[in-house]
Each structure stands twice: as C-alpha cells, then as structure tokens.
Design a protein around this motif. Structure first.
Motif, PDB file in Angstrom:
ATOM      1  N   ALA A  94       0.867  -1.329   0.215  1.00 33.94           N
ATOM      2  CA  ALA A  94      -0.088   0.018   0.054  1.00 33.94           C
ATOM      3  C   ALA A  94       0.845   1.289  -0.021  1.00 33.94           C
ATOM      4  O   ALA A  94       0.305   2.342  -0.384  1.00 33.94           O
ATOM      5  N   LEU A  95       2.223   1.301   0.306  1.00 33.26           N
ATOM      6  CA  LEU A  95       2.887   2.418   0.564  1.00 33.26           C
ATOM      7  C   LEU A  95       3.591   2.911  -0.690  1.00 33.26           C
ATOM      8  O   LEU A  95       3.882   4.054  -0.772  1.00 33.26           O
ATOM      9  N   GLY A  96       3.845   2.008  -1.632  1.00 33.36           N
ATOM     10  CA  GLY A  96       4.439   2.575  -3.036  1.00 33.36           C
ATOM     11  C   GLY A  96       6.022   2.833  -2.900  1.00 33.36           C
ATOM     12  O   GLY A  96       6.523   2.556  -1.537  1.00 33.36           O
ATOM     13  N   PRO A  97       6.672   3.237  -3.689  1.00 32.05           N
ATOM     14  CA  PRO A  97       7.976   3.090  -3.678  1.00 32.05           C
ATOM     15  C   PRO A  97       8.560   4.670  -3.032  1.00 32.05           C
ATOM     16  O   PRO A  97       7.818   5.674  -2.900  1.00 32.05           O
ATOM     17  N   GLY A  98       9.535   4.410  -2.195  1.00 31.04           N
ATOM     18  CA  GLY A  98       9.896   5.272  -1.205  1.00 31.04           C
ATOM     19  C   GLY A  98      10.734   6.508  -2.145  1.00 31.04           C
ATOM     20  O   GLY A  98      11.060   6.632  -3.319  1.00 31.04           O
ATOM     21  N   HIS A  99      10.992   7.643  -1.374  1.00 31.29           N
ATOM     22  CA  HIS A  99      11.624   8.650  -2.133  1.00 31.29           C
ATOM     23  C   HIS A  99      13.179   8.533  -2.402  1.00 31.29           C
ATOM     24  O   HIS A  99      13.834   7.561  -1.442  1.00 31.29           O
ATOM     25  N   ASP A 100      13.879   8.943  -3.343  1.00 34.14           N
ATOM     26  CA  ASP A 100      15.055   8.932  -3.537  1.00 34.14           C
ATOM     27  C   ASP A 100      16.367   9.743  -2.541  1.00 34.14           C
ATOM     28  O   ASP A 100      17.108   9.427  -2.479  1.00 34.14           O
ATOM     29  N   LEU A 101      15.438  10.857  -2.145  1.00 32.95           N
ATOM     30  CA  LEU A 101      16.145  11.690  -1.632  1.00 32.95           C
ATOM     31  C   LEU A 101      15.621  12.068  -0.264  1.00 32.95           C
ATOM     32  O   LEU A 101      14.610  12.579  -0.259  1.00 32.95           O
ATOM     33  N   CYS A 102      16.325  11.790   0.990  1.00 38.58           N
ATOM     34  CA  CYS A 102      15.555  11.936   2.360  1.00 38.58           C
ATOM     35  C   CYS A 102      15.574  13.425   2.557  1.00 38.58           C
ATOM     36  O   CYS A 102      16.369  14.216   2.531  1.00 38.58           O
ATOM     37  N   PRO A 103      14.228  13.915   2.745  1.00 41.72           N
ATOM     38  CA  PRO A 103      13.935  15.159   2.884  1.00 41.72           C
ATOM     39  C   PRO A 103      14.278  15.753   4.299  1.00 41.72           C
ATOM     40  O   PRO A 103      14.741  15.201   5.211  1.00 41.72           O
ATOM     41  N   VAL A 104      14.471  17.030   4.402  1.00 41.26           N
ATOM     42  CA  VAL A 104      14.545  17.821   5.817  1.00 41.26           C
ATOM     43  C   VAL A 104      13.611  17.289   6.570  1.00 41.26           C
ATOM     44  O   VAL A 104      12.375  17.246   6.583  1.00 41.26           O
ATOM     45  N   GLY A 105      14.234  16.718   7.897  1.00 44.02           N
ATOM     46  CA  GLY A 105      13.356  16.330   9.037  1.00 44.02           C
ATOM     47  C   GLY A 105      13.180  15.023   8.946  1.00 44.02           C
ATOM     48  O   GLY A 105      12.304  14.391   9.860  1.00 44.02           O
ATOM     49  N   CYS A 106      13.525  14.285   7.822  1.00 47.53           N
ATOM     50  CA  CYS A 106      13.210  12.744   7.934  1.00 47.53           C
ATOM     51  C   CYS A 106      14.058  12.264   8.841  1.00 47.53           C
ATOM     52  O   CYS A 106      15.157  12.229   8.819  1.00 47.53           O
ATOM     53  N   CYS A 107      13.542  11.239   9.782  1.00 46.62           N
ATOM     54  CA  CYS A 107      14.262  10.566  10.656  1.00 46.62           C
ATOM     55  C   CYS A 107      15.486  11.483  11.486  1.00 46.62           C
ATOM     56  O   CYS A 107      16.602  11.175  11.335  1.00 46.62           O
ATOM     57  N   PRO A 108      15.012  12.496  11.927  1.00 44.72           N
ATOM     58  CA  PRO A 108      15.809  13.430  12.684  1.00 44.72           C
ATOM     59  C   PRO A 108      16.937  12.899  13.745  1.00 44.72           C
ATOM     60  O   PRO A 108      16.544  12.021  14.185  1.00 44.72           O
ATOM     61  N   ALA A 109      18.040  13.611  13.539  1.00 40.91           N
ATOM     62  CA  ALA A 109      19.222  13.008  14.477  1.00 40.91           C
ATOM     63  C   ALA A 109      18.771  13.437  15.949  1.00 40.91           C
ATOM     64  O   ALA A 109      18.029  14.425  16.143  1.00 40.91           O
TER      65      ALA A 109
END
Length: 378
Positions: free
Chosen positions: A348-363
């Motif tokens: 259901a989720l489809g293909p993910g992004h190529d480039l991790c966006p800002v704020g994705c899995c934050p440090a």
C-alpha cells in the motif's frame, strides 16, 4: 557519455558502495567493536565485556561480515551476468573494512559518483539517518586529508521491493513446513524486527508521516501483511500474525517498541497457540540479532514453554535480492539522467523517496548527513 556505451545504464554512477554495520571476527575484536558502536556514551569497558557475552557464545565472531562477503559476490555476479560495468565496494560503520578507508580507496581509484546500498531496508534514525551521518563524517575526513570526495547518493528503501519480499514469503513457507504437521495449520506468524525507542519510531520517515510509530512501524506492517497474504494464497490457510520486536538495548525507563518476541511467545502459549513461525523481516541477513536473539534466546524460551517454533531465513545473498539491487541501481541512474523509469514496489505504501527530505528520521543532536536534501555534499 553515449547511451550506446556499455556503462550507460549506470551513468552517471561509476561505483556502488555496500554500507553495513560491521561485526567482530574473533574474541579479541568484541570489546573494541562494542567501543566503536557505543562511541561517545561513556560506557565502561567492564560493562562492554558483559554486553559482549552473546558474541563470545559464537567464539567472538559475528556472522555479518561473512554474509556481506556473500552478498558482495552475489551482486558482482548479477551485475556481470547482466553486462553492468559497475564496481562494488564494501565499507562498515563499526568494524573493518571501515567506511572512511573504503571511501578513500574509492576516491583514489578515480570514482566521482557513488551509489550506496545500506543493509537496512526501513526508515529510522539508526537504519537510515545514522548511516548518512557516518557518510558525511567520512567525506569530511577525506576533505581534511586534501582529497576531493565523490558525490554519494543512497538507494531508496527496498522493504517492499519484490526481490526483498518474495524470498521472505518462500522462507516463511519453508519454516511452516518445519513445524510438526499437527500444529502447522493453526500456527501463528510472528514478524520480528529490531525494537527502537518509541520516540525514534514516531519521528521516522518524512515529517508528514510522523506520529504513532511513523514510517518505521507502517513499513514493517505493510511487509508483514504482504507476506501473510502471500502465504494464505499459496497454502489456503489464513495464519494469524503480529508484528513483534527484539534486541532492545536501551535504558529501562525509556519506552521502546513492544511486545518483545519472548513476551509474545509466552502470551501465544497462554492463549493456546500450538506453534509459531518467527519471521525476521527487519533484517537483511542472519547476523547476530537473528542468531542470538531468535535462534538462541527466543528458541530457548519456546522450549521452556513447550511451544513448537521455527524461524524463517532472511534474504541474505538470495539471487532475487541481488537482482532487486541491480534494478534499484538502474532505476536511480535513469532518474538522475532525467528519465521516468518504472519504480517497482508492492503493498500500500508505494516506492519511497530517492532523496531523504529535511526532517526525515531526525538526529538525536544536529549533525551533518550526506545523501539527503540537507546534505553538505550535494
């Protein structure tokens, strides 16, 4: 470069980097390895010796490095069989071959555009962002040495690629067949993955999806559902299933994802479940978390309960997974050349992004990370 060149399908990339966690390969390696893993946390050496006991049960050898060598061989064979002239390198975060050494060799070999395959299929800080931070650290070290580092990109998450899912379906069917015939049809499926702090799970993936387990839980649930449905289609049996967790390592007062696999086995036994298949969807290979936490600890718990269990294999160096990596490489390369390739994904989720966006899995604390929208090495 002409599109008629043998190297054109991979252009603009000229190398693939297999990036993994690393593991000790002998008793003398265990504590230094754990010092690398826990760097900056101030954990006493004596405590690390205690933590490392499960490695000593296996003569101080983690299976992960040998399994990465097998995957390297599988990737190189698949690429050669399909005419791809793309060299494959290997670097680890926490043990030899170390990532900075591998990137230095890549640079000295003349490579300028590198794709990275991380041996973690899902979104999370420890499964994605931390790898990107390690890449940024290594690239900064090369610059400090006076080298011009290559541009490094990262392949998208592949948890729902058929080349990852289908081997897990077949492994689940094989594990079901290992259970006693009298309990097989009523057996439950326990899909397992590494537990992480709930706060890290809630902020996994892009910002828009944060909250209530974030992308980490959603992606695992989607894979579990895909496998359970495929098993039902092939066997005619609808096996009840649940996503459970293992390998917790944090402080007791910090909430982590639950239930733990051993607690789940106890609950299943108490509810009259006749058998359980443990399916480690969260792991690419049968490394220490699988060999110890499932094959040793959870299996011993099941034996104490008198509960029949079997454990499905991970994808490892399955040729279908190697083929999936090739497809992901070609997909990303075509995208970088301005094309719109088919992006293969199940569920259901489809293909993910190529480039991790800002704020994705934050440090946990602000640190540079390569191969994302906020990369200082774009």
């Amino acid at each position: 470069m002409s599109d008629q060149s043998p190297a054109a399908p991979c252009s603009p990339y000229d190398a693939l980097l297999l990036l993994s966690f690393g593991g000790p390969e002998g008793p003398d390696d265990v504590v230094p390895f754990l010092e690398n893993v826990t760097r900056g946390r101030g954990i006493p050496r004596e405590r690390l010796k205690e933590v490392g006991q499960h490695y000593f049960l296996f003569d101080g050898v983690s299976p992960i490095n040998a399994q990465n060598r097998e995957l390297l061989d599988a990737l190189r064979k698949d690429f050669a069989d399909h005419g791809l002239d793309l060299p494959v390198y290997w670097g680890n975060r926490n043990w030899a071959p170390y990532l900075p050494d591998t990137l230095r060799r890549l640079t000295q070999d003349g490579h300028r555009r590198v794709l990275t395959l991380a041996t973690s299929a899902y979104a999370s800080y420890s499964g994605c962002r931390q790898y990107r931070e390690n890449l940024a650290d290594a690239l900064a070290a090369l610059e400090a040495e006076g080298l011009t580092p290559p541009r490094v990109d990262k392949l998208r998450h592949y948890f729902n690629h058929p080349g990852f899912v289908r081997p897990m379906v077949d492994a689940t069917l094989a594990a079901l067949a290992e259970l006693p015939e009298g309990v097989r049809e009523q057996a439950h499926l326990a899909f397992t993955t590494h537990s992480i702090p709930t706060a890290a799970a809630d902020t996994s993936g892009p910002v828009a999806g944060h909250g209530d387990g974030g992308a980490y839980v959603a992606q695992h649930l989607d894979v579990a559902r895909l496998i359970a449905e495929a098993v039902r289609e092939e066997t005619g049996v609808d096996h009840p299933w649940q996503l459970v967790y293992q390998s917790r390592s944090g402080a007791p007062h910090i909430p982590w994802l639950e239930p733990d696999i051993c607690d789940h086995l106890e609950s299943a036994h108490g509810a009259g479940v006749p058998g359980v298949v443990m399916v480690p969807i969260g792991f690419v290979s049968d490394h220490m978390e699988v060999k110890y936490d499932l094959d040793t600890e959870a299996t011993a718990k099941a034996a104490d309960l008198g509960l029949p269990v079997a454990r499905a294999a991970t994808v490892g160096a399955d040729p279908r997974f190697a083929a999936a990596v090739r497809e992901l490489v070609l997909e990303r390369a075509a995208t970088e050349r301005g094309r719109s390739p088919e992006r293969c994904a199940l569920g259901a989720l489809g293909p993910g992004h190529d480039l991790c966006p800002v704020g994705c899995c934050p440090a946990r604390a602000p640190r540079p990370a390569a191969a994302g929208a906020d990369s200082p090495y774009a």
